[in-house]
Design an enzyme around this catalytic site. Structure first.
Site, short mmCIF file in Angstrom:
data_model
loop_
_atom_site.label_atom_id
_atom_site.label_comp_id
_atom_site.label_asym_id
_atom_site.label_seq_id
_atom_site.Cartn_x
_atom_site.Cartn_y
_atom_site.Cartn_z
N LEU A 1 -54.95 -18.77 -30.35
CA LEU A 1 -54.96 -17.92 -31.53
C LEU A 1 -56.24 -18.22 -32.30
CD1 LEU A 1 -51.27 -18.43 -32.74
CD2 LEU A 1 -52.18 -16.46 -31.47
N ASP B 1 -92.59 -5.83 -10.45
CA ASP B 1 -91.65 -6.58 -9.61
C ASP B 1 -90.23 -6.10 -9.81
OD1 ASP B 1 -90.95 -8.95 -7.89
OD2 ASP B 1 -89.88 -9.51 -9.72
N CYS C 1 -52.70 -17.44 -21.47
CA CYS C 1 -53.44 -17.61 -22.72
C CYS C 1 -52.55 -18.29 -23.77
CB CYS C 1 -53.91 -16.26 -23.26
SG CYS C 1 -54.79 -16.38 -24.82
N TYR D 1 -78.15 -11.76 -28.05
CA TYR D 1 -76.90 -11.12 -27.63
C TYR D 1 -75.81 -11.23 -28.68
CZ TYR D 1 -75.79 -15.93 -26.21
OH TYR D 1 -75.59 -17.29 -26.19
#
Length: 618
Positions: A318, A588, A315, A86
């Site tokens: 940085l 399946d 948040c 990924y």
């Protein structure tokens, strides 16, 4: 005059007699004859001073919404020793020339500037930060910065056990280890490398050295690892871990699909079904995690809800990339090159103006996506009764530049198959994976560009080899056979029908990516063949590859599995088992859509390396 400039003026006046840092805290020098303070005592003294002499937070690090950015993430390198499906393609990504990366001195210069302005936590990331040769020295020099309370690192854990004692001595105070599965075979599939046991060793070493909690980051992806949620949580019963489940997030190029994302609420529901007594812990200021604890367990679990319940409003982060760009938001595309200004000779005041302007442009929240979370099916809870670690000694990843954020690119992409390939009618999707013991990317290809041809008559035996003289089943004795390279290729076909085929082709099944799951099942099955087929010998496979190709004309998926080993017995059963189990798994995944699915054409295509000669099916 504002309090902050007054504080700076006093620092300059006093610097000649007592060395001070940006916070104003005196750095006492050890004198001969005086007892030296321990590291813990020194850190406690520094924190107490900072609490008592707090000054207004830097305006340069405060955005237009009042958020104060006291947490800086610095990428030390773009390189990584894994190839996570990924994160990047198997062959890696184009790397920035070394001359364009931040030098060690530039990293430390920027760190000093940010700490002087109020940053009190720095996390080192990558790539994989622990492959940088001077990482221990960087941590040691950061530890000298007064006002810096926490130095953390996010690592894949491969080199952690070896380096952690040095890092702890240098001043490393927090560790995050990326681990998406507790199944060794699945680990190799996800990261395309061996190393599961090294990661486990790193976790054990962190616990042994007193880090508590040791944070374990797990990106949860439907159809890949959401069935391991309970296994991960079970680890916290006897270990001081903070297992952090992270919602699968979109990045440029990762072919993100909301159906792959398992939401926080869905994960929490799975956990509460198993442990109704799960307790929510108070949230820390500016924390990205929602923390929970099971009474009586040593550790805890957390959820990073970046997508379903973003935490943009608090948040305080940085980021500086390895090539020196300042990013004020992980999801933002805008970057400012601090490296270029540094090398152009910008003064501290000029750098602060550039940083302040970038922080001031930070948006209130990152871009929203139409998640439609109500369409996500519930996860299926499952937990193994066995020790999920399977590792001796264990007792009861990151900077995202455009080059590094090609999530799932290596997992399934649109490609044109080779000429002569059987399943060439619908080249829109295919899935291919291999595992090699030597991690060599140039491994055996299971697909030949030309039709297979027989290599001559195959000598056959006049009796069954798995039956003894009295007719009883028996395992063949291979002790006297020579070791040779054994290779086998098998195939299978799954006729899905038009409806299921379209959903697989477009990756829209609610269960997840059917091709990826079937591919992984095939790899795991090959390695477990001797446990499934009673009279098969256990074979130490050096290579497994499973390929799945779409056949639009037949609304089918073609499967080819190849296995390789060096030993006295063949690997055709491993190849056949891989193809058959991949086909069963595909059934399946699709059975909810259609029961009219046909599994067939399971056969051996080729076998080489045995005493009775080679076999190639025409």
């Amino acid at each position: 005059m504002a309090a902050r400039p007054v504080s700076r003026m006093l620092q300059r006046v006093l610097r000649s007699s007592v060395r001070r840092c940006s916070s104003g805290a005196p750095v006492t020098q050890h004198r001969p004859g005086e007892p030296s303070r321990t590291a813990a005592e020194e850190l406690s003294r520094r924190r107490q001073f900072l609490r008592e002499h707090a000054v207004p937070f830097s305006a340069f690090l405060t955005d237009s919404f009042g958020r104060q950015h006291s947490y800086l993430r610095i990428s030390l390198t773009e390189k990584c020793n894994l190839r996570c499906q990924y994160c990047m393609p198997e062959e890696g990504v184009p790397l920035t020339p070394k001359a364009d990366l931040l030098t060690t001195e530039e990293i430390l210069t920027l760190a000093r500037l940010f700490v002087k302005e109020g940053v009190d936590k720095i996390r080192l990331t990558g790539g994989e930060p622990l492959i940088r040769p001077d990482v221990v020295d960087i941590v040691a020099q950061l530890h000298q910065l007064e006002g810096l309370r926490t130095i953390g690192i996010t690592t894949n854990g491969i080199n952690l056990a070896r380096l952690l004692p040095q890092l702890q001595k240098a001043g490393l105070s927090a560790i995050n280890i990326s681990l998406d599965t507790l199944v060794p075979a699945k680990f190799e599939f996800i990261v395309r490398r061996k190393g599961f046991h090294k990661v486990m060793e790193g976790i054990h070493k962190a616990i042994e050295l007193g880090y508590s909690p040791v944070k374990v980051n797990c990106v949860v992806m439907r159809g890949l690892n959401e069935d391991e949620l309970l296994n991960f949580v079970a680890l916290t019963k006897g270990l001081p871990l903070d297992v952090r489940f992270i919602e699968y997030m979109p990045f440029d190029g990762n072919k993100w699909n909301f159906k792959k994302m398992v939401s926080y609420k869905e994960m929490l529901d799975t956990l509460q079904q198993q442990w109704p007594e799960l307790e929510k812990l108070p949230e820390e200021e500016s924390s990205t995690a929602k923390a929970f604890k099971i009474p009586g367990f040593r550790g805890q679990v957390s959820f990073i809800t970046s997508m379903s319940e973003h935490f943009c409003g608090t948040c305080n982060r940085l980021r500086i990339t390895a090539d020196g760009n300042l990013k004020v938001c992980l999801f933002g595309s805008s970057e400012v090159s601090l490296r270029d200004h540094l090398r152009a000779g910008a003064s501290e005041e000029e750098l602060l103006r550039i940083i302040g302007a970038a922080v001031g442009r930070k948006k209130q929240q990152h871009a929203e996506l139409p998640l439609m979370l109500q369409d996500s099916p519930p996860a299926i809870p499952s937990i193994s009764s066995q020790d999920p670690f399977h590792v001796q000694g264990i007792r009861h990843r990151v900077s995202f530049s455009n080059r590094m954020s090609t999530w799932w690119k290596g997992c399934w992409v649109s490609r044109t198959p080779p000429l002569g390939q059987r399943w060439s009618n619908s080249p829109q999707r295919h899935c291919s994976s291999h595992l090699d013991s030597d991690a060599n990317p140039k491994c055996l290809s299971a697909v030949s560009g030309a039709p297979a041809t027989p290599s001559g008559p195959l000598p056959t035996s006049d009796q069954l080899t798995h039956v003894d003289t009295e007719g009883r089943a028996a395992m063949v004795d291979v002790g006297g056979k020579p070791d040779t390279e054994r290779v086998a290729v098998a195939s299978a076909v799954v006729l899905l029908g038009p409806v299921a085929f379209k959903l697989v082709q477009e990756n829209q099944l609610k269960k997840g990516d059917a091709l990826v799951v079937a591919q992984l099942a095939g790899v795991q099955a090959a390695k477990l063949t001797s446990q499934l087929i009673p009279l098969c010998h256990h074979v130490a496979l050096s290579h497994v590859q499973v390929r799945l190709e779409l056949d639009g004309a037949r609304h089918a998926v073609g499967i080819r599995a190849s296995c390789r080993a060096w030993g006295p017995t063949g690997v055709e059963m491993e190849a056949l088992t891989a193809a058959a189990v991949a086909a069963l798994t595909l059934y399946d995944m699709c059975k909810a859509v259609s029961r009219d699915i046909v599994l067939g054409e399971i056969k051996l295509l080729s076998k080489t390396g045995g005493q009775r000669g080679d076999f190639h099916r025409t």
